[in-house]
Scaffold this active site. Structure first.
Site, short mmCIF file in Angstrom:
data_model
loop_
_atom_site.label_atom_id
_atom_site.label_comp_id
_atom_site.label_asym_id
_atom_site.label_seq_id
_atom_site.Cartn_x
_atom_site.Cartn_y
_atom_site.Cartn_z
N ILE A 245 0.74 -1.25 -0.09
CA ILE A 245 -0.05 0.06 0.01
C ILE A 245 0.78 1.29 -0.04
CG2 ILE A 245 -2.11 -1.07 1.27
CD1 ILE A 245 -1.19 0.00 3.84
N HIS B 202 5.08 3.17 0.26
CA HIS B 202 6.69 3.14 0.70
C HIS B 202 6.92 4.11 1.84
CE1 HIS B 202 7.62 0.70 -2.78
NE2 HIS B 202 6.67 1.54 -3.59
N GLY B 203 7.70 3.94 2.80
CA GLY B 203 8.20 4.48 3.67
C GLY B 203 9.68 5.09 3.69
N PHE C 85 12.20 3.88 5.24
CA PHE C 85 13.20 2.38 5.12
C PHE C 85 12.56 1.46 4.68
CE2 PHE C 85 13.68 5.41 9.05
CZ PHE C 85 14.87 5.91 8.98
N ARG D 139 9.05 -0.74 2.53
CA ARG D 139 7.57 -0.73 2.04
C ARG D 139 6.65 -1.06 3.30
NH1 ARG D 139 8.22 -4.50 -3.48
NH2 ARG D 139 9.65 -3.16 -4.67
N ASP E 201 7.59 15.86 12.37
CA ASP E 201 7.35 15.79 11.31
C ASP E 201 6.01 15.63 10.81
OD1 ASP E 201 8.00 15.31 8.58
OD2 ASP E 201 8.33 13.16 8.68
#
Length: 722
Positions: A10, A12-13, A15, A17, A151
């Site tokens: 769902i 990508h981050g 560090f 997926r 963030d």
């Protein structure tokens, strides 16, 4: 064993997926954040550890819930499992509205703003915000722990199925304690960077409020609040507070809230505590709390429903397993029963085969025995019966007649042989136990010898002797004195005295008549069983019976008393051998005599007393030591059939076989004693002296002498037997 099932990727981050997964134990949907720590720096590993520790302690309805982690050291991967938000993040929603040229409503903007304030309050103060109708604590209250997100942006704000806001991705967040109020480091997106961060001032909780104001402005205007052609121009606009654009699509209250959050001076900038106490947000908060209660109840009911469904599924699964187990057990039982039935069937078939084999062997033995021992009754008297000597029966009926003629009983197979009674010794009624082959051979040999001997002596007239008569001239019998009757003795008495008392025939005429078969039944027999002439009865003329003294005292009587005939002596030997048996055997060829005739005999049902028998035996042994022998030249050769002559010349004659069986008994018999006397007389050739030696009641004067060849053959046979 795997606990989660990956459904789809769902996003990508920073560090790795992000996958949508399903927890297998309850079917809950989760988000799996994959972080590879094999090629990251030590500082990045610390970020990951901080995020994990923060998420473990942060539990709020507007914060993404932490569900656990899974470490795979071999693959150098750590998987973080968090609450799955089905409607994605806020950045995608803003982009979609921007593409569709749609605007969020003011209520939606205030709802997003209030939920984000509640989440930041939980991070900054370490506890949930008080209820809207409760007493608020003073702002000077400092929590034990505070979390700075650092963030906050639309990409880190998620929406669930109910469009509730969830603050997530605490990867860059910093955990502060009471002693460390500020932090000097900042890593974030430039569009949401606060002025104090640009001026390198310490980062505080109000920096998160600045970022929250930027997010709400972007929700309303679908663009960033500060723009610039370059990074320096962007920083200058942020530090001066120059907003890019603002229209009056929303109310002034909304614009004032956004303007307070974007205050350049951090000291004048409000905190989350102050913003939540504003009147415009209080109403929104009340609605959110009501909706939250309803949602919680709905979630609780949904969870219960899911639990019931899960229980039903488990129950159904268990029922299926139980049914499968029952069917498996039934199959096992059926197979075992079938195996057991097969084993029992095989055993039964084996037993039946064994029984059938034994039955067939038994039947074969019986058939063979019946073929060897089969006895069939003759149709008439002229037919030869298929029976052995042991199966011969005697008809006990004797025709009674007043005539002095000789009446000889008929032989048949209607009655079994009875026990013989001979004078001079006692016979037991117990039959000797002999095996079938031995008995058959012995009986055949005995029958052959019996028939041959009787036929040999029957040819000689000197073998016929008379019995004593009383004072009235009638023939008597010893057993009549004892009240018994012996039919065989009667017949022998009639046969021997017909010439003297009946028809007045001479011994030669009687011998000729007897040899021609007159008065005998036309029947063939294979065994002869006769009795001693001591038990003779009177003839049909009704003469009286003399006493025992008649045999011994010769001076008291005026008539001649003849000694026992050779037939009676031979019968005595047979009786001493106790030859009686009902066993079945085939008739032997040697049992056929001259003209198929033999002298009949019946058994006496009574015996005399033991003392009388012993006395008679002693008298007979003493009286028969000498005999008067009348010579008839070559009468034996002329009258004896050739078959009998051949039988006497055989190497293993019946006489020899019979002598083997009863040698000791035969030597003690009266016949052996008389035979020895005859042998001595023949060896000395003194016939005149032999004739002069007579027994008490001497021989008749007109009696013919025994021929010398016949006498020598008889004595040779006796000696061979001995």
């Amino acid at each position: 064993m795997e606990k989660y099932k990956i459904l789809e990727c769902i996003g990508h981050g920073s560090f790795g997926r992000i996958y949508k997964v399903q927890r297998l134990k309850d079917g809950a949907l989760l988000a799996q954040k994959e972080i590879h720590f094999g090629n990251i720096t030590r500082q990045e590993k610390q970020y990951i550890a901080d995020e994990v520790n923060i998420l473990r302690n942060l539990k709020h309805p507007n914060i993404v819930q932490y569900c656990g982690e899974e470490l795979n050291r071999s693959a150098q991967v750590i998987n973080l499992y968090m609450e799955y938000c089905g409607h994605g993040d806020l950045a995608n929603l803003i982009q979609r509205y921007k593409e569709e040229k749609k605007r969020f409503t003011e209520q939606e903007v205030l709802k997003f703003f209030t939920q984000l304030l509640l989440a930041l309050y939980r991070c900054h103060y370490g506890e949930n915000a008080p209820a809207c109708d409760s007493q608020w604590p003073r702002e000077i209250f400092h929590p034990k722990q505070s979390v700075l997100h650092r963030d906050i942006k639309p990409a880190n704000i998620f929406l669930d199925e109910n469009n509730s806001v969830k603050l997530g991705d605490f990867g860059l967040s910093k955990l502060l304690d009471n002693t460390r109020v500020f932090t000097q480091s900042y890593v974030g997106t430039p569009y949401y960077m606060s002025p104090e961060i640009i001026r390198s001032s310490p980062y505080s909780a109000k920096s998160d409020v600045w970022a929250l104001g930027c997010v709400i402005f972007e929700i309303c205007m679908l663009t960033h609040p500060f723009e610039g052609r370059s990074y320096l121009e962007l920083q200058r606009n942020i530090c001066q507070g120059n907003l890019s654009c603002w229209d009056h699509h929303y109310s002034d209250d909304v614009f004032l809230l956004i303007r307070h959050c974007l205050e350049v001076n951090s000291d004048l900038r409000p905190t989350t505590y102050q913003l939540l106490r504003s009147p415009i947000l209080s109403d929104i908060r009340s609605k959110l709390e009501s909706e939250r209660v309803v949602l919680e109840q709905s979630d609780l009911l949904h969870k219960k429903h899911q639990m019931l469904i899960q229980l039903e599924n488990d129950l159904q699964f268990r029922e299926q397993r139980l049914s499968a187990r029952e069917s498996e057990l039934e199959n096992v039982i059926a197979s075992r029963l079938a195996q057991r039935e097969e084993i029992l069937r095989r055993e039964l078939e084996k037993q039946l085969r064994d029984m059938d084999a034994r039955y067939q062997r038994h039947m074969q033995t019986v058939v063979n025995s019946m073929q060897k021992m089969r006895v069939t009754s003759p149709v008439d008297h002229n037919e030869q019966p298929e029976s052995s000597t042991a199966e011969m029966f005697v008809d006990c009926t004797i025709e009674a007649s007043q005539s002095p003629l000789l009446h000889i009983p008929k032989l048949g197979i209607s009655k079994p042989l009875q026990t013989l009674s001979c004078p001079g010794f006692t016979l037991t009624t117990q039959q000797p136990i002999l095996k079938r082959p031995t008995l058959r051979k012995e009986l055949s040999s005995r029958a052959l010898h019996t028939t041959a001997t009787l036929m040999k002596y029957r040819a000689n007239a000197s073998s016929l002797r008379t019995t004593p008569i009383d004072k009235d001239g009638q023939i008597t019998s010893l057993q009549q004195k004892n009240g018994t009757s012996n039919q065989v003795a009667d017949c022998m008495n009639k046969l021997l005295h017909t010439s003297l008392d009946g028809k007045k025939l001479s011994p030669s005429e009687l011998c000729n008549k007897f040899s021609d078969g007159e008065g005998l039944p036309n029947r063939k027999v294979s065994k002869l069983s006769v009795e001693s002439d001591e038990t003779a009865v009177s003839a049909s003329s009704g003469e009286s019976v003399p006493t025992d003294s008649t045999l011994t005292d010769t001076k008291s009587k005026s008539v001649f008393v003849h000694p026992p005939s050779p037939q009676s002596l031979y019968v005595e030997k047979l009786e001493k051998l106790n030859i009686r048996s009902d066993e079945v055997s085939k008739p032997s060829k040697a049992s056929k005599t001259l003209h198929g005739y033999a002298l009949p005999s019946l058994a006496s049902p009574y015996d005399v007393h033991a003392e009388e028998k012993i006395a008679r035996e002693n008298e007979m042994d003493g009286n028969f030591k000498t005999m008067k022998i009348n010579q008839h030249p070559d009468e034996y050769v002329l009258r004896t059939p050739k078959k009998i002559q051949l039988l006497e010349g055989q190497k293993r004659s019946p006489v020899k076989q019979l002598g083997r069986l009863g040698y000791n008994k035969l030597r003690r018999s009266a016949m052996d004693n008389a035979g020895l006397e005859l042998r001595k007389a023949a060896s000395t050739s003194n016939y005149t002296s032999l004739q002069s030696r007579t027994l008490p009641g001497s021989w008749r004067d007109d009696e013919e002498e025994i021929p010398r060849p016949f006498l020598r053959k008889m004595l040779d046979a006796r000696m061979m037997r001995a």
